[in-house]
Scaffold this motif. Structure first.
Motif, mmCIF file in Angstrom:
data_model
loop_
_atom_site.group_PDB
_atom_site.id
_atom_site.type_symbol
_atom_site.label_atom_id
_atom_site.label_comp_id
_atom_site.label_asym_id
_atom_site.label_seq_id
_atom_site.Cartn_x
_atom_site.Cartn_y
_atom_site.Cartn_z
ATOM 1 N N HIS A 56 -14.392 -5.131 8.113
ATOM 2 C CA HIS A 56 -14.122 -3.696 8.200
ATOM 3 C C HIS A 56 -14.816 -2.942 7.064
ATOM 4 O O HIS A 56 -15.336 -1.844 7.282
ATOM 5 C CB HIS A 56 -12.612 -3.440 8.198
ATOM 6 N N GLU A 57 -14.834 -3.534 5.881
ATOM 7 C CA GLU A 57 -15.532 -2.907 4.749
ATOM 8 C C GLU A 57 -17.035 -2.807 5.012
ATOM 9 O O GLU A 57 -17.665 -1.805 4.660
ATOM 10 C CB GLU A 57 -15.246 -3.664 3.460
ATOM 11 N N ARG A 58 -17.611 -3.814 5.652
ATOM 12 C CA ARG A 58 -19.041 -3.753 5.998
ATOM 13 C C ARG A 58 -19.325 -2.616 6.974
ATOM 14 O O ARG A 58 -20.445 -2.118 7.044
ATOM 15 C CB ARG A 58 -19.516 -5.088 6.578
ATOM 16 N N HIS A 59 -18.308 -2.212 7.733
ATOM 17 C CA HIS A 59 -18.469 -1.110 8.689
ATOM 18 C C HIS A 59 -18.021 0.229 8.112
ATOM 19 O O HIS A 59 -17.920 1.214 8.835
ATOM 20 C CB HIS A 59 -17.710 -1.416 9.979
ATOM 21 N N GLY A 60 -17.703 0.272 6.815
ATOM 22 C CA GLY A 60 -17.405 1.533 6.159
ATOM 23 C C GLY A 60 -15.962 1.781 5.790
ATOM 24 O O GLY A 60 -15.644 2.809 5.191
ATOM 25 N N ALA A 61 -15.052 0.885 6.126
ATOM 26 C CA ALA A 61 -13.649 1.044 5.732
ATOM 27 C C ALA A 61 -13.486 0.686 4.257
ATOM 28 O O ALA A 61 -14.335 0.012 3.668
ATOM 29 C CB ALA A 61 -12.742 0.153 6.593
ATOM 30 N N VAL A 62 -12.378 1.153 3.685
ATOM 31 C CA VAL A 62 -12.075 0.891 2.276
ATOM 32 C C VAL A 62 -10.669 0.320 2.185
ATOM 33 O O VAL A 62 -9.747 0.810 2.856
ATOM 34 C CB VAL A 62 -12.158 2.206 1.457
ATOM 35 N N CYS A 63 -10.509 -0.706 1.371
ATOM 36 C CA CYS A 63 -9.175 -1.269 1.127
ATOM 37 C C CYS A 63 -8.429 -0.317 0.192
ATOM 38 O O CYS A 63 -8.923 0.015 -0.880
ATOM 39 C CB CYS A 63 -9.300 -2.656 0.509
ATOM 40 N N VAL A 64 -7.222 0.093 0.608
ATOM 41 C CA VAL A 64 -6.406 1.012 -0.184
ATOM 42 C C VAL A 64 -5.455 0.226 -1.087
ATOM 43 O O VAL A 64 -5.379 0.466 -2.281
ATOM 44 C CB VAL A 64 -5.614 1.977 0.724
ATOM 45 N N THR A 65 -4.740 -0.726 -0.502
ATOM 46 C CA THR A 65 -3.778 -1.530 -1.259
ATOM 47 C C THR A 65 -3.370 -2.739 -0.436
ATOM 48 O O THR A 65 -3.627 -2.806 0.762
ATOM 49 C CB THR A 65 -2.536 -0.680 -1.647
ATOM 50 N N ARG A 66 -2.716 -3.677 -1.097
ATOM 51 C CA ARG A 66 -2.179 -4.864 -0.420
ATOM 52 C C ARG A 66 -0.668 -4.824 -0.506
ATOM 53 O O ARG A 66 -0.112 -4.488 -1.543
ATOM 54 C CB ARG A 66 -2.676 -6.145 -1.068
ATOM 55 N N GLY A 67 -0.015 -5.191 0.589
ATOM 56 C CA GLY A 67 1.430 -5.320 0.618
ATOM 57 C C GLY A 67 1.806 -6.779 0.739
ATOM 58 O O GLY A 67 0.958 -7.669 0.603
ATOM 59 N N ARG A 68 3.057 -7.012 1.017
ATOM 60 C CA ARG A 68 3.566 -8.384 1.105
ATOM 61 C C ARG A 68 2.871 -9.191 2.201
ATOM 62 O O ARG A 68 2.496 -10.337 1.984
ATOM 63 C CB ARG A 68 5.071 -8.324 1.350
ATOM 64 N N HIS A 69 2.726 -8.598 3.396
ATOM 65 C CA HIS A 69 2.082 -9.295 4.524
ATOM 66 C C HIS A 69 1.030 -8.418 5.194
ATOM 67 O O HIS A 69 0.761 -8.585 6.380
ATOM 68 C CB HIS A 69 3.126 -9.701 5.567
ATOM 69 N N TRP A 70 0.474 -7.462 4.471
ATOM 70 C CA TRP A 70 -0.471 -6.542 5.091
ATOM 71 C C TRP A 70 -1.455 -6.017 4.056
ATOM 72 O O TRP A 70 -1.237 -6.066 2.870
ATOM 73 C CB TRP A 70 0.260 -5.383 5.762
#
Length: 123
Positions: free
Chosen positions: A83-97
């Motif tokens: 998804h990052e290669r397609h332009g998305a950005v990681c916002v944060t990590r949760g327990r299972h997400w």
């Protein structure tokens, strides 16, 4: 190669003071059975034979309601990288997400739920 994913659920993000009313509304409207999640801020509405569920998520604060999609992923980190290669950005990590932001600013989640069974991996 694509890692296995599928649309898993539509998550309704609900303000704390509206949660019980929204939960009752969506359960009555759909006729789907509410099931409490492993964390107290989650209730899932499910029905047999329907692979996509509605997840009601109680927000910690804030007004109103919003919605986002969750994608169940066999390998969330590999899917995140794709998804990052397609332009998305990681916002944060949760327990299972993993919370992601698409190029237009929309938020969605990649979950550790199995794309075939919908079950979380053992803790």
């Amino acid at each position: 190669m694509f890692a296995a994913t599928r649309l898993d659920q539509v998550s309704l993000d609900i303000a704390p003071d509206a949660y019980e009313e929204e939960e009752a509304f969506w359960a009555a409207l759909t006729g789907w059975s509410p099931r409490r999640g492993p964390l107290p801020e989650f209730t899932a509405l499910t029905t047999p034979g329907t692979p996509v569920r509605i997840l009601l998520q109680r927000l910690g604060e804030g007004p109103g309601r919003s919605a986002h999609v969750d994608l169940a992923c066999a390998d969330p980190d590999a899917v995140r990288a794709l998804h990052e290669r397609h332009g998305a950005v990681c916002v944060t990590r949760g327990r299972h997400w993993i919370v992601m932001r698409d190029p237009a600013g929309g938020v969605y989640c990649l979950t550790e739920r199995d794309p075939e069974t919908g079950v979380l991996p053992p803790a």
